[in-house]
Motif scaffolding. Sequence first.
Motif, PDB file in Angstrom:
ATOM      1  N   ALA A 378       0.855  -1.195   0.000  1.00 12.95           N
ATOM      2  CA  ALA A 378       0.000   0.000   0.000  1.00 12.95           C
ATOM      3  C   ALA A 378       0.889   1.243   0.000  1.00 12.95           C
ATOM      4  N   THR A 379       0.366   2.339  -0.559  1.00 12.01           N
ATOM      5  CA  THR A 379       1.121   3.591  -0.665  1.00 12.01           C
ATOM      6  C   THR A 379       0.232   4.757  -0.271  1.00 12.01           C
ATOM      7  N   LEU A 380       0.803   5.701   0.477  1.00 11.27           N
ATOM      8  CA  LEU A 380       0.108   6.925   0.882  1.00 11.27           C
ATOM      9  C   LEU A 380       0.832   8.117   0.276  1.00 11.27           C
ATOM     10  N   LEU A 381       0.110   8.920  -0.519  1.00  8.79           N
ATOM     11  CA  LEU A 381       0.695  10.061  -1.208  1.00  8.79           C
ATOM     12  C   LEU A 381      -0.025  11.350  -0.827  1.00  8.79           C
ATOM     13  N   GLY A 382       0.636  12.455  -1.111  1.00  8.63           N
ATOM     14  CA  GLY A 382       0.003  13.766  -1.082  1.00  8.63           C
ATOM     15  C   GLY A 382       0.297  14.450  -2.400  1.00  8.63           C
ATOM     16  N   MET A 397      -2.155   1.996 -11.063  1.00  5.92           N
ATOM     17  CA  MET A 397      -2.898   0.855 -11.597  1.00  5.92           C
ATOM     18  C   MET A 397      -2.094   0.130 -12.673  1.00  5.92           C
ATOM     19  N   LEU A 398      -1.375   0.887 -13.516  1.00  4.48           N
ATOM     20  CA  LEU A 398      -0.525   0.257 -14.522  1.00  4.48           C
ATOM     21  C   LEU A 398       0.588  -0.561 -13.875  1.00  4.48           C
ATOM     22  N   LEU A 399       1.051  -0.121 -12.719  1.00  4.53           N
ATOM     23  CA  LEU A 399       2.129  -0.829 -12.017  1.00  4.53           C
ATOM     24  C   LEU A 399       1.614  -1.990 -11.180  1.00  4.53           C
ATOM     25  N   GLY A 400       0.313  -2.164 -11.119  1.00  2.52           N
ATOM     26  CA  GLY A 400      -0.255  -3.275 -10.367  1.00  2.52           C
ATOM     27  C   GLY A 400      -0.456  -2.998  -8.892  1.00  2.52           C
ATOM     28  N   LEU A 401      -0.315  -1.732  -8.456  1.00  2.00           N
ATOM     29  CA  LEU A 401      -0.556  -1.388  -7.053  1.00  2.00           C
ATOM     30  C   LEU A 401      -2.060  -1.376  -6.810  1.00  2.00           C
ATOM     31  N   ARG A 402      -2.516  -2.077  -5.791  1.00  2.00           N
ATOM     32  CA  ARG A 402      -3.952  -2.256  -5.592  1.00  2.00           C
ATOM     33  C   ARG A 402      -4.513  -1.426  -4.443  1.00  2.00           C
ATOM     34  N   ASP A 403      -3.643  -0.919  -3.576  1.00  2.00           N
ATOM     35  CA  ASP A 403      -4.118  -0.119  -2.443  1.00  2.00           C
ATOM     36  C   ASP A 403      -3.322   1.175  -2.362  1.00  2.00           C
ATOM     37  N   LEU A 404      -4.029   2.290  -2.510  1.00  2.00           N
ATOM     38  CA  LEU A 404      -3.384   3.597  -2.605  1.00  2.00           C
ATOM     39  C   LEU A 404      -4.330   4.655  -2.069  1.00  2.00           C
ATOM     40  N   SER A 405      -3.771   5.654  -1.403  1.00  2.00           N
ATOM     41  CA  SER A 405      -4.550   6.836  -1.005  1.00  2.00           C
ATOM     42  C   SER A 405      -3.753   8.076  -1.361  1.00  2.00           C
ATOM     43  N   ILE A 406      -4.430   9.059  -1.945  1.00  2.00           N
ATOM     44  CA  ILE A 406      -3.817  10.329  -2.309  1.00  2.00           C
ATOM     45  C   ILE A 406      -4.565  11.436  -1.591  1.00  2.00           C
ATOM     46  N   LEU A 407      -3.879  12.125  -0.688  1.00  2.00           N
ATOM     47  CA  LEU A 407      -4.460  13.279  -0.021  1.00  2.00           C
ATOM     48  C   LEU A 407      -4.324  14.481  -0.949  1.00  2.00           C
ATOM     49  N   GLY A 408      -5.446  15.026  -1.378  1.00  2.00           N
ATOM     50  CA  GLY A 408      -5.429  16.126  -2.336  1.00  2.00           C
ATOM     51  C   GLY A 408      -5.422  17.479  -1.671  1.00  2.00           C
ATOM     52  N   VAL A 428      -8.805   0.828  -3.790  1.00  2.00           N
ATOM     53  CA  VAL A 428      -9.114  -0.178  -2.765  1.00  2.00           C
ATOM     54  C   VAL A 428      -9.230  -1.513  -3.470  1.00  2.00           C
ATOM     55  N   ASP A 429      -8.228  -2.345  -3.280  1.00  2.00           N
ATOM     56  CA  ASP A 429      -8.157  -3.635  -3.960  1.00  2.00           C
ATOM     57  C   ASP A 429      -8.299  -3.469  -5.475  1.00  2.00           C
ATOM     58  N   GLY A 430      -7.638  -2.431  -5.990  1.00  2.00           N
ATOM     59  CA  GLY A 430      -7.619  -2.188  -7.424  1.00  2.00           C
ATOM     60  C   GLY A 430      -8.772  -1.374  -7.959  1.00  2.00           C
ATOM     61  N   GLU A 431      -9.754  -1.032  -7.122  1.00  2.00           N
ATOM     62  CA  GLU A 431     -10.920  -0.265  -7.571  1.00  2.00           C
ATOM     63  C   GLU A 431     -10.773   1.196  -7.160  1.00  2.00           C
ATOM     64  N   ALA A 432     -11.003   2.108  -8.098  1.00  2.00           N
ATOM     65  CA  ALA A 432     -10.880   3.541  -7.828  1.00  2.00           C
ATOM     66  C   ALA A 432     -12.084   4.042  -7.043  1.00  2.00           C
ATOM     67  N   LEU A 433     -11.818   4.684  -5.917  1.00  2.00           N
ATOM     68  CA  LEU A 433     -12.862   5.266  -5.082  1.00  2.00           C
ATOM     69  C   LEU A 433     -12.444   6.674  -4.687  1.00  2.00           C
ATOM     70  N   ASP A 434     -13.390   7.583  -4.637  1.00  2.00           N
ATOM     71  CA  ASP A 434     -13.124   8.962  -4.242  1.00  2.00           C
ATOM     72  C   ASP A 434     -13.942   9.296  -3.001  1.00  2.00           C
ATOM     73  N   ALA A 435     -13.367  10.132  -2.153  1.00  2.00           N
ATOM     74  CA  ALA A 435     -14.066  10.587  -0.949  1.00  2.00           C
ATOM     75  C   ALA A 435     -13.642  12.017  -0.667  1.00  2.00           C
ATOM     76  N   ARG A 436     -14.267  12.589   0.306  1.00  2.00           N
ATOM     77  CA  ARG A 436     -13.923  13.960   0.703  1.00  2.00           C
ATOM     78  C   ARG A 436     -13.883  14.026   2.218  1.00  2.00           C
ATOM     79  N   VAL A 437     -12.760  14.471   2.742  1.00  2.00           N
ATOM     80  CA  VAL A 437     -12.586  14.597   4.184  1.00  2.00           C
ATOM     81  C   VAL A 437     -13.023  15.999   4.591  1.00  2.00           C
ATOM     82  N   ALA A 438     -14.045  16.077   5.401  1.00  2.00           N
ATOM     83  CA  ALA A 438     -14.589  17.379   5.806  1.00  2.00           C
ATOM     84  C   ALA A 438     -13.605  18.103   6.720  1.00  2.00           C
ATOM     85  N   ALA A 439     -13.656  19.425   6.671  1.00  2.00           N
ATOM     86  CA  ALA A 439     -12.809  20.234   7.545  1.00  2.00           C
ATOM     87  C   ALA A 439     -13.258  20.069   8.988  1.00  2.00           C
TER      88      ALA A 439
END
Length: 518
Positions: A378-382, A397-408, A428-439
């Motif tokens: 798993a990888t955590l990015l900003g 996804m091209l590299l085969g990484l299946r668990d990733l989070s990007i803080l925007g 999440v297990d290779g599926e793209a999901l988007d969310a929003r973290v409230a202030a």
Amino acid sequence: MILNDSKFELSQFAGLTEMGGSLRQTKTEVKGASDPVVKLDRPGQLRLLVVFDALLREASVAKAAAGLGLQSSAVSRMLGQLREIYLDPLFTRTAKGLVPTPFAEGLRLRLRALAAETEQIIAAPVEPVTPPSPAAPSDWSHPPLISAPPLAVRPSVLLQGQPTPDDFARKLARIGHNAEPQKRLAKYIATSGSGIGRCRPLALEEAHDALAIILDGEADPVQVGALLATMQYRGVTAAEMAGFIKALRRHIGAYDVPDGLADLDWPAYVSPKLKSPPWFLHAARLVAQAGYRVMLHGHYGQGPEAGKLELAAKTAGIPVCASLVEARAALATGSIAYLPIGGASTQIQRLFGLYNLLEMRLPLNAVVHLLNPLGASATLLGVAMPSRRDLLRDTAMLLGLRDLSILGGNRDFAESTPLRATPLYRLVDGEALDARVAARKRIVATPPPAAYTSREYWHAVWTGAARDEVAEAIVIDTAAAALLTIRGRRYPTLEAARDHAAALWQGRDIQPIRKLPA
């Protein structure tokens, strides 16, 4: 552009500081032409070019006119004059606005430079350049673990006696995969940066080979800048980034398959312009104390604080590794380690130094975030730039990484900004999901006490000697994002991960250090 049988050069206007005046026009015959063309005086020529630049920027006559303080009819009339001068339609009207022709697109950068220089000259007179005063010493000042030696390159190719560009272009098609490195790299540069209508993005394998040539020190220095700068201007693709990452991993000797030593890869490539303390390191400590193995790797630029992250890691009791072998050993016996990019490869560290020569970031600055030297699951990015978030996720996804989070947020490293809403881009297990973290609400930023230096205050918040609601929220929210990312641990909501992170903060191992390392 031909005016009255003489070539018009943009450099003729470098000293002009006045854009006003009427467009005094006369008709003159151009030798060999049947139709008269418009001849303008110098202020009129400059005015037309500024309008041309506005049309390229705004892609709309109405918006360009509004930005210049002119009537739309006046801009339309000047567009007609430009078309007469260049004998080119310059723009095509579409549903999305004005689309420049290839000829007009080819002038975009020259026109922007002219307009920007004119605006700067009018806005403020040129003042003598005075050397900056030396920055006040900071308690974060610390030499880096590894200083970058000069970039390894082949001796520069002399231009005398070399084939002409036309001769070389005819040979590109005959350059195969077994050609010498400089010729292969020249082919990739021509393929990627030959201009509109004559270039294409590199395929993954081509990008891999191109960067491998640079990393192996087989490239001419001009080729290094040409490839990376043209790709940055054009916009790098996910396939090119994936090829670059594969070349980086081969270069540093990273395994192609996960070795099980790291649960979370945490890149920390921090701009030296950012002077705030590295609160994300406290969050990484919480994740490590929760029983997960965290691999930190990063860079803090150049200058007196180049060793800031190394110093912070030592203060926090995080092993600082001088090589990939040391990093593997640290995680084999512990739960967290920090690897400066110079420890992974001095050649990569040298390439980062190109920023000082070009004054812009290159594709390598974005690519290295997905280096994942120990093949963590798993990888955590900003990522601050919105367009780069989907690009990095597609690359993962091209590299085969299946668990990733990007803080925007507004930073290119993983550190939460609890006072503002933050988009969260995930795999999440290779599926793209988007969310929003409230202030967060009901927390108030307080300045640190004057008695503490920045580093002392950063450490005091961890030990509990100082309280800072905002800093604690940064640490807890960042740790929550990391826990949410780690494969095998699933939380029903982000709030559940945040509750776990808050409990970890309350029960953290303070590990008091009597004296901070020098």
